[in-house]
Motif scaffolding. Structure first.
Motif, PDB file in Angstrom:
ATOM      1  N   ALA A 356      48.444  39.818  -6.679  1.00 51.93           N
ATOM      2  CA  ALA A 356      48.922  40.772  -7.678  1.00 51.93           C
ATOM      3  C   ALA A 356      47.788  41.191  -8.609  1.00 51.93           C
ATOM      4  CB  ALA A 356      50.074  40.166  -8.485  1.00 51.93           C
ATOM      5  N   GLY A 357      46.922  40.248  -8.933  1.00 52.92           N
ATOM      6  CA  GLY A 357      45.776  40.570  -9.785  1.00 52.92           C
ATOM      7  C   GLY A 357      44.814  41.539  -9.116  1.00 52.92           C
ATOM      8  N   LEU A 358      44.606  41.358  -7.813  1.00 54.18           N
ATOM      9  CA  LEU A 358      43.736  42.267  -7.074  1.00 54.18           C
ATOM     10  C   LEU A 358      44.321  43.676  -7.062  1.00 54.18           C
ATOM     11  CD1 LEU A 358      41.403  43.044  -5.207  1.00 54.18           C
ATOM     12  CD2 LEU A 358      42.695  42.057  -3.293  1.00 54.18           C
ATOM     13  N   VAL A 359      45.615  43.793  -6.820  1.00 60.24           N
ATOM     14  CA  VAL A 359      46.262  45.104  -6.817  1.00 60.24           C
ATOM     15  C   VAL A 359      46.112  45.771  -8.182  1.00 60.24           C
ATOM     16  CG1 VAL A 359      48.487  46.291  -6.656  1.00 60.24           C
ATOM     17  CG2 VAL A 359      47.897  44.517  -4.986  1.00 60.24           C
ATOM     18  N   ALA A 360      46.339  45.011  -9.252  1.00 61.11           N
ATOM     19  CA  ALA A 360      46.231  45.569 -10.604  1.00 61.11           C
ATOM     20  C   ALA A 360      44.795  45.990 -10.911  1.00 61.11           C
ATOM     21  CB  ALA A 360      46.720  44.549 -11.632  1.00 61.11           C
ATOM     22  N   ALA A 361      43.827  45.197 -10.478  1.00 59.22           N
ATOM     23  CA  ALA A 361      42.425  45.528 -10.727  1.00 59.22           C
ATOM     24  C   ALA A 361      42.022  46.797  -9.983  1.00 59.22           C
ATOM     25  CB  ALA A 361      41.530  44.358 -10.317  1.00 59.22           C
ATOM     26  N   LEU A 362      42.460  46.931  -8.734  1.00 58.17           N
ATOM     27  CA  LEU A 362      42.157  48.142  -7.967  1.00 58.17           C
ATOM     28  C   LEU A 362      42.767  49.369  -8.636  1.00 58.17           C
ATOM     29  CD1 LEU A 362      42.733  46.784  -4.348  1.00 58.17           C
ATOM     30  CD2 LEU A 362      40.537  47.543  -5.293  1.00 58.17           C
ATOM     31  N   ALA A 363      44.012  49.245  -9.106  1.00 53.99           N
ATOM     32  CA  ALA A 363      44.674  50.375  -9.762  1.00 53.99           C
ATOM     33  C   ALA A 363      43.936  50.775 -11.028  1.00 53.99           C
ATOM     34  CB  ALA A 363      46.126  50.016 -10.079  1.00 53.99           C
ATOM     35  N   ALA A 364      43.510  49.794 -11.820  1.00 53.58           N
ATOM     36  CA  ALA A 364      42.781  50.089 -13.058  1.00 53.58           C
ATOM     37  C   ALA A 364      41.432  50.733 -12.750  1.00 53.58           C
ATOM     38  CB  ALA A 364      42.594  48.808 -13.868  1.00 53.58           C
ATOM     39  N   ALA A 365      40.755  50.251 -11.723  1.00 52.29           N
ATOM     40  CA  ALA A 365      39.455  50.811 -11.367  1.00 52.29           C
ATOM     41  C   ALA A 365      39.586  52.256 -10.896  1.00 52.29           C
ATOM     42  CB  ALA A 365      38.799  49.959 -10.287  1.00 52.29           C
ATOM     43  N   LEU A 366      40.623  52.535 -10.124  1.00 52.68           N
ATOM     44  CA  LEU A 366      40.844  53.902  -9.644  1.00 52.68           C
ATOM     45  C   LEU A 366      41.165  54.864 -10.787  1.00 52.68           C
ATOM     46  CD1 LEU A 366      42.918  53.041  -6.464  1.00 52.68           C
ATOM     47  CD2 LEU A 366      40.731  54.265  -6.453  1.00 52.68           C
ATOM     48  N   ALA A 367      41.640  54.337 -11.909  1.00 53.30           N
ATOM     49  CA  ALA A 367      41.991  55.173 -13.054  1.00 53.30           C
ATOM     50  C   ALA A 367      40.815  55.406 -13.995  1.00 53.30           C
ATOM     51  CB  ALA A 367      43.147  54.534 -13.819  1.00 53.30           C
ATOM     52  N   GLU A 368      39.675  54.793 -13.703  1.00 50.17           N
ATOM     53  CA  GLU A 368      38.529  54.961 -14.612  1.00 50.17           C
ATOM     54  C   GLU A 368      38.043  56.404 -14.607  1.00 50.17           C
ATOM     55  OE1 GLU A 368      35.232  52.013 -14.737  1.00 50.17           O
ATOM     56  OE2 GLU A 368      33.913  53.736 -14.414  1.00 50.17           O
ATOM     57  N   HIS A 369      37.752  56.916 -15.805  1.00 54.15           N
ATOM     58  CA  HIS A 369      37.201  58.271 -15.944  1.00 54.15           C
ATOM     59  C   HIS A 369      36.019  58.218 -16.901  1.00 54.15           C
ATOM     60  CE1 HIS A 369      40.497  60.111 -13.737  1.00 54.15           C
ATOM     61  NE2 HIS A 369      41.362  59.423 -14.482  1.00 54.15           N
ATOM     62  N   GLY A 370      35.128  59.180 -16.760  1.00 48.87           N
ATOM     63  CA  GLY A 370      33.978  59.226 -17.647  1.00 48.87           C
ATOM     64  C   GLY A 370      32.759  58.582 -17.032  1.00 48.87           C
ATOM     65  N   THR A 371      31.632  58.730 -17.701  1.00 50.32           N
ATOM     66  CA  THR A 371      30.355  58.276 -17.150  1.00 50.32           C
ATOM     67  C   THR A 371      29.726  57.131 -17.921  1.00 50.32           C
ATOM     68  OG1 THR A 371      29.169  59.916 -18.481  1.00 50.32           O
ATOM     69  CG2 THR A 371      29.878  60.590 -16.261  1.00 50.32           C
ATOM     70  N   ALA A 372      30.261  56.787 -19.104  1.00 48.46           N
ATOM     71  CA  ALA A 372      29.608  55.778 -19.934  1.00 48.46           C
ATOM     72  C   ALA A 372      29.497  54.442 -19.207  1.00 48.46           C
ATOM     73  CB  ALA A 372      30.365  55.606 -21.248  1.00 48.46           C
ATOM     74  N   GLN A 373      30.584  53.984 -18.577  1.00 49.36           N
ATOM     75  CA  GLN A 373      30.536  52.705 -17.876  1.00 49.36           C
ATOM     76  C   GLN A 373      29.626  52.776 -16.657  1.00 49.36           C
ATOM     77  OE1 GLN A 373      34.942  52.492 -17.853  1.00 49.36           O
ATOM     78  NE2 GLN A 373      34.662  50.310 -18.232  1.00 49.36           N
ATOM     79  N   SER A 374      29.633  53.908 -15.981  1.00 45.97           N
ATOM     80  CA  SER A 374      28.756  54.062 -14.821  1.00 45.97           C
ATOM     81  C   SER A 374      27.294  53.954 -15.238  1.00 45.97           C
ATOM     82  CB  SER A 374      29.018  55.414 -14.146  1.00 45.97           C
ATOM     83  OG  SER A 374      28.150  55.596 -13.058  1.00 45.97           O
ATOM     84  N   VAL A 375      26.941  54.618 -16.311  1.00 48.56           N
ATOM     85  CA  VAL A 375      25.565  54.553 -16.818  1.00 48.56           C
ATOM     86  C   VAL A 375      25.218  53.121 -17.215  1.00 48.56           C
ATOM     87  CG1 VAL A 375      24.026  55.274 -18.681  1.00 48.56           C
ATOM     88  CG2 VAL A 375      25.494  56.958 -17.547  1.00 48.56           C
ATOM     89  N   ALA A 376      26.155  52.441 -17.865  1.00 54.63           N
ATOM     90  CA  ALA A 376      25.909  51.065 -18.293  1.00 54.63           C
ATOM     91  C   ALA A 376      25.714  50.139 -17.095  1.00 54.63           C
ATOM     92  CB  ALA A 376      27.069  50.575 -19.157  1.00 54.63           C
TER      93      ALA A 376
END
Length: 400
Positions: A356-376
């Motif tokens: 269940a944690g893996l499913v939730a983590a995948l869903a949260a990751a797919l919802a990420e928007h923006g570039t700040a975390q990518s740059v970091a």
């Protein structure tokens, strides 16, 4: 002169330990051309290690006898023979040798416990785990004491120890084998000659992947002990709400891919073995590809996943650094050794083997928007190139 002794499992770089050894040597020799790598080779088999000036010695292929009698002990004998062969090569030049750097546990035990002291040479052991924790260790009941002895000699008698993680360094201190200040933490790294961000849409067009579908990807040379079946099941469950969610699994052995294909089909996922023309919602199972092509598949993904790792306190997988270098959202198990590199705010962690944690983590990751975390993430990866890894090793050699 630095003598680097290694026993890569693939001379053509078809394994993670071979890639790490090769790229580390490449960067060491760029800084210290007098670095001499001693590598075993069976007959005239092809070897990429000639490119980094390796001295190839005949492989004492005792381990091949395991086809007749299946036992890791035969490989221990093979590695023992190789350790003494390297000593014969280095003994006449011992006054030129600044340090012997070893990353194979049996060779390290012999060099730390006997050969190094006899030749008056400091020995640095790069430990990747305890042999007693190795899934491929000798399984004979009577060998338990031998495994403990191998670990103890290699880790307590070496002049210095290199650990991939602080977690392992603390473990050695807790069991009284090495004081923390005697253990240098030098994590794995990524090859910045190969892994760099690129345009996602262009990568999908070039590969023939669905242009608009969300894609989760994983790449690895082997799948065993990495919970890929958990990732397949998680994506299959998420397709109830996201029917176009696509999974790309790249690498693994033939049997491993066949087992995942059977699982995916049983879960109702279309499976294909080629990316070109794959439909959204598929499980795309691809045989191993050259690194340059692997990068393109990873760039094409929306989320990069590490379902699990083989080790625990020594977990420092190459893909962790490679994924970071590309910048995409990263899903990974909540293992302290991994969080030494990636803080929680730059990844989507889940409790280890928690479906269940893996499913939730995948869903949260797919919802990420923006570039700040990518740059970091990319900025964090830039601290872990193989060039910097080589610099850390050289600093240790010079301070021994």
């Amino acid at each position: 002169m630095i003598a680097y002794i290694a026993y890569p499992t693939s001379l053509t770089l078809q394994s993670a330990n071979a890639l790490q050894t090769y790229t580390t040597l490449r960067e060491l020799r760029a800084r210290r051309p007098d670095t001499v790598a001693i590598i075993p080779r069976w007959g005239r088999e092809p070897s990429r290690f000639a490119e980094v000036g390796a001295l190839h010695m005949p492989r004492p292929a005792i381990g091949k006898l395991s086809r007749l009698y299946k036992s890791t002990l035969l490989y221990y004998l093979e590695h023992t023979a190789f350790a003494f062969m390297t000593a014969a090569v280095l003994a006449p030049r011992r006054h030129e040798v600044e340090a012997v750097y070893v990353r194979q546990v049996i060779c390290a035990a012999w060099w730390a416990g006997l050969l190094g002291p006899r030749l008056g040479l400091p020995v640095i052991y790069e430990a990747h785990d305890l042999e007693t924790h190795n899934p491929s260790r000798a399984k004979e009941p009577w060998a338990t004491g031998l495994l403990h002895l191998i670990d103890r000699v290699a880790l307590t008698r070496a002049t210095r120890v290199v650990s991939l993680t602080d977690d392992f360094r603390q473990l050695l201190g807790a069991i009284g084998w090495r004081a923390p200040h005697e253990v240098a933490v030098i994590p794995d790294a990524y090859d910045d000659h190969v892994f760099a961000p690129a345009d996602q849409r262009a990568a999908r067009e070039a590969l023939g992947l669905p242009l608009e579908a969300p894609i989760v990807a994983y790449a690895g040379m082997t799948f065993a002990h990495r919970w890929l079946d958990g990732l397949v099941a998680a994506v299959a469950q998420m397709q109830a709400q996201r029917p176009n969610l696509t999974l790309v699994l790249l690498g693994g052995r033939d049997g491993e891919r066949a087992a995942l294909r059977q699982q995916a089909e049983a879960l109702g996922m279309p499976v294909t073995e080629q990316a070109q023309g794959a439909t959204a919602g598929s499980c795309i199972l691809l045989a191993p590809r050259p690194q340059a092509e692997v990068v393109r598949y990873l760039v094409a993904a929306d989320v990069l996943a590490i379902p699990d790792t083989v080790t625990d306190v020594t977990a420092s997988p190459l893909k962790l650094f490679e994924y970071l270098a590309l910048g995409q959202p990263l899903v990974m198990p909540n293992i302290p050794a991994l969080h030494e590199i990636v803080p929680g705010e730059l990844c989507y962690p889940f409790a280890r083997r928690d479906f269940a944690g893996l499913v939730a983590a995948l869903a949260a990751a797919l919802a990420e928007h923006g570039t700040a975390q990518s740059v970091a993430r990319r900025s964090l990866a830039a601290e872990h190139t193989y060039g910097q890894r080589a610099e850390r090793i050289l600093g240790l050699v010079e301070s021994k």
